[in-house]
Design an enzyme around this catalytic site. Structure first.
Site, short mmCIF file in Angstrom:
data_model
loop_
_atom_site.label_atom_id
_atom_site.label_comp_id
_atom_site.label_asym_id
_atom_site.label_seq_id
_atom_site.Cartn_x
_atom_site.Cartn_y
_atom_site.Cartn_z
N ASN A 14 0.96 -1.14 0.10
CA ASN A 14 -0.15 0.06 -0.15
C ASN A 14 0.82 1.14 0.13
O ASN A 14 1.36 1.56 0.81
CB ASN A 14 -0.96 0.06 1.40
CG ASN A 14 -1.69 1.26 1.51
OD1 ASN A 14 -1.63 1.96 0.59
ND2 ASN A 14 -2.29 1.36 2.48
N TRP A 15 0.88 1.80 -0.90
CA TRP A 15 1.93 3.29 -1.16
C TRP A 15 1.35 4.14 -0.67
O TRP A 15 2.24 5.45 -0.76
CB TRP A 15 2.36 3.33 -2.75
CG TRP A 15 2.85 2.25 -3.25
CD1 TRP A 15 3.50 0.87 -2.67
CD2 TRP A 15 3.58 1.84 -4.66
NE1 TRP A 15 4.11 0.17 -3.62
CE2 TRP A 15 4.10 0.57 -4.84
CE3 TRP A 15 3.27 2.72 -5.85
CZ2 TRP A 15 4.57 0.22 -6.06
CZ3 TRP A 15 3.83 2.32 -7.21
CH2 TRP A 15 4.63 1.02 -7.25
N LYS A 16 0.20 4.14 -0.24
CA LYS A 16 -0.60 5.35 0.23
C LYS A 16 -0.15 6.77 -0.77
O LYS A 16 -0.23 6.46 -1.52
CB LYS A 16 -0.03 5.59 1.75
CG LYS A 16 -0.26 4.53 2.55
CD LYS A 16 -0.05 4.35 4.06
CE LYS A 16 -0.33 3.22 4.70
NZ LYS A 16 -0.22 3.42 6.20
N HIS A 101 -9.91 1.12 4.86
CA HIS A 101 -8.38 1.49 5.51
C HIS A 101 -8.73 2.17 6.58
O HIS A 101 -9.51 3.13 6.35
CB HIS A 101 -7.53 1.58 4.48
CG HIS A 101 -6.06 1.88 4.99
ND1 HIS A 101 -5.66 2.62 5.81
CD2 HIS A 101 -5.05 0.92 4.99
CE1 HIS A 101 -4.60 2.56 6.33
NE2 HIS A 101 -4.09 1.41 5.77
N GLU A 103 -7.01 4.79 7.83
CA GLU A 103 -6.69 5.97 7.64
C GLU A 103 -8.07 6.75 6.77
O GLU A 103 -8.29 8.03 7.10
CB GLU A 103 -5.36 6.11 6.61
CG GLU A 103 -4.27 5.96 7.66
CD GLU A 103 -3.22 5.57 6.81
OE1 GLU A 103 -2.91 5.50 5.64
OE2 GLU A 103 -2.22 4.86 7.51
N GLU A 173 -5.64 -5.22 10.49
CA GLU A 173 -4.70 -4.19 10.76
C GLU A 173 -4.94 -3.46 12.05
O GLU A 173 -5.79 -2.47 12.05
CB GLU A 173 -4.95 -3.04 9.43
CG GLU A 173 -4.57 -3.65 8.21
CD GLU A 173 -3.64 -2.64 7.33
OE1 GLU A 173 -2.62 -2.79 7.16
OE2 GLU A 173 -4.38 -1.44 7.02
N GLY A 179 2.13 2.26 10.79
CA GLY A 179 3.06 3.35 10.69
C GLY A 179 3.60 3.93 12.14
O GLY A 179 4.29 4.93 12.14
N SER A 218 3.01 -2.07 10.36
CA SER A 218 4.72 -1.98 10.52
C SER A 218 5.25 -3.24 10.18
O SER A 218 6.20 -3.67 10.86
CB SER A 218 4.75 -1.67 11.95
OG SER A 218 4.30 -0.47 12.18
N GLY A 239 2.86 -1.41 4.41
CA GLY A 239 2.73 0.17 4.04
C GLY A 239 4.16 0.70 3.74
O GLY A 239 4.68 0.43 2.68
N GLY A 240 4.85 1.40 4.63
CA GLY A 240 5.95 2.02 4.40
C GLY A 240 7.06 1.24 3.81
O GLY A 240 7.70 1.44 2.85
P1 PGA Z 1 2.49 0.45 7.60
O1 PGA Z 1 1.17 0.53 7.04
O2 PGA Z 1 3.17 -1.00 7.09
O3 PGA Z 1 3.35 1.62 7.09
O4 PGA Z 1 2.39 0.45 8.98
C1 PGA Z 1 0.19 -0.68 6.62
C2 PGA Z 1 -1.07 -0.04 6.13
O5 PGA Z 1 -1.44 0.96 6.43
O6 PGA Z 1 -1.57 -0.92 5.29
#
Ligand code: PGA
Length: 255
Positions: A14-16, A101, A103, A173, A179, A218, A239-240
């Site tokens: 997930n590149w956000k 998600h 966020e 999640e 994050g 994470s 994500g990251g």
């Molecule tokens: P993260 O994000 O790996 O940076 O914690 C995961 C996500 O939000 O899908």
């Protein structure tokens, strides 16, 4: 396990809202070059920002990597300024889309009903929804992890029905792990994933066995190997660490 059900192993990036045009091109190039080192039994998926989908399709269509989007609108078309529909995503070769998600639940008032409608829109367009569920830190401390997750699942199940989950993926999640660098420990993740499958089994055992269940929050190359040892876990939502091709491919290879 119902005899004969073999679930796909999935590693999803997930590149956000990240990446410049140049950095995304480089990332796509490195993934294209490195994917042959990942066993074919593992499906790698990337979810770039909408504006990079055309380039993503161009770069990845001749590879085994699949792609998708981070959000979708509930309607197929119409006067919804700034939105993107599921048929539009299909037209750019997407096969997956994130729904719910945390966020988006947090910053975009993602109500349970709205999430269910997006899930339905994805299914209508033959996209595979990746439904995200998970508890906040306070809910966890109050011992409400499972009730919260069941509520989030019921909000979608109540509207779309268990039959629509046949091609769906669910990502557990925990909000406190996203994050933050604080990935959840493997054993509790395994317990939650098992609880999710048991919950779905009560609605329909055969479909419950087909749903892919991921963990996200994470994940780095350090956590991945322990996490993927858990037989309950079908993959990860990263994500990251997915913004770095070498690390992301390492994570996929550690399955
Ligand atoms: P993260 O994000 O790996 O940076 O914690 C995961 C996500 O939000 O899908």
């Amino acid at each position: 396990m119902v005899h004969g059900v073999e679930r796909q192993k999935l590693v999803v990036g997930n590149w956000k809202m990240n990446g410049t045009r140049e950095s995304v091109l480089k990332l796509l190039y490195s993934l294209q070059a490195g994917i042959s080192t990942v066993p074919r039994t593992i499906q790698v998926v990337v979810l770039p920002s909408f504006v990079y989908l055309e380039e993503t399709e161009r770069r990845l269509k001749s590879t085994s990597i699949a792609w998708g989007a981070q959000n979708v609108h509930a309607a197929d078309s119409g006067a919804f300024t700034g939105e993107v529909s599921a048929p539009m995503l299909r037209a750019f070769g997407c096969t997956y889309v994130l729904v719910g998600h945390s966020e988006r639940r947090r910053y975009n008032q993602g109500s349970g009903e709205g999430i269910a409608e997006k899930f339905q829109a994805a299914i209508r367009a033959e996209l595979r929804p990746i439904l995200c569920v998970g508890e906040t830190c306070e809910e966890r401390q109050a011992g409400e992890t499972l009730p919260i997750i069941y509520k989030q699942l019921d909000e979608v199940l109540g509207k779309v029905g268990i039959a629509s989950f046949e091609k769906a993926v669910i990502a557990y999640e925990p909000v406190w792990a996203i994050g933050t660098g604080l990935a959840a420990a493997p054993q509790p993740v395994g317990a939650v994933i098992t609880a999710i499958r048991d919950f779905l089994s009560k609605k329909d055992k055969t479909i419950a066995e087909k749903v892919g269940l991921l963990y996200g929050g994470s994940i780095t190359r350090h956590e991945a190997s322990e996490l993927f040892k858990l037989p309950q876990v079908d993959g990860g939502l990263v994500g990251g660490a997915s913004l770095n091709a070498a690390e992301f491919l390492d994570i996929a290879r550690s399955f």
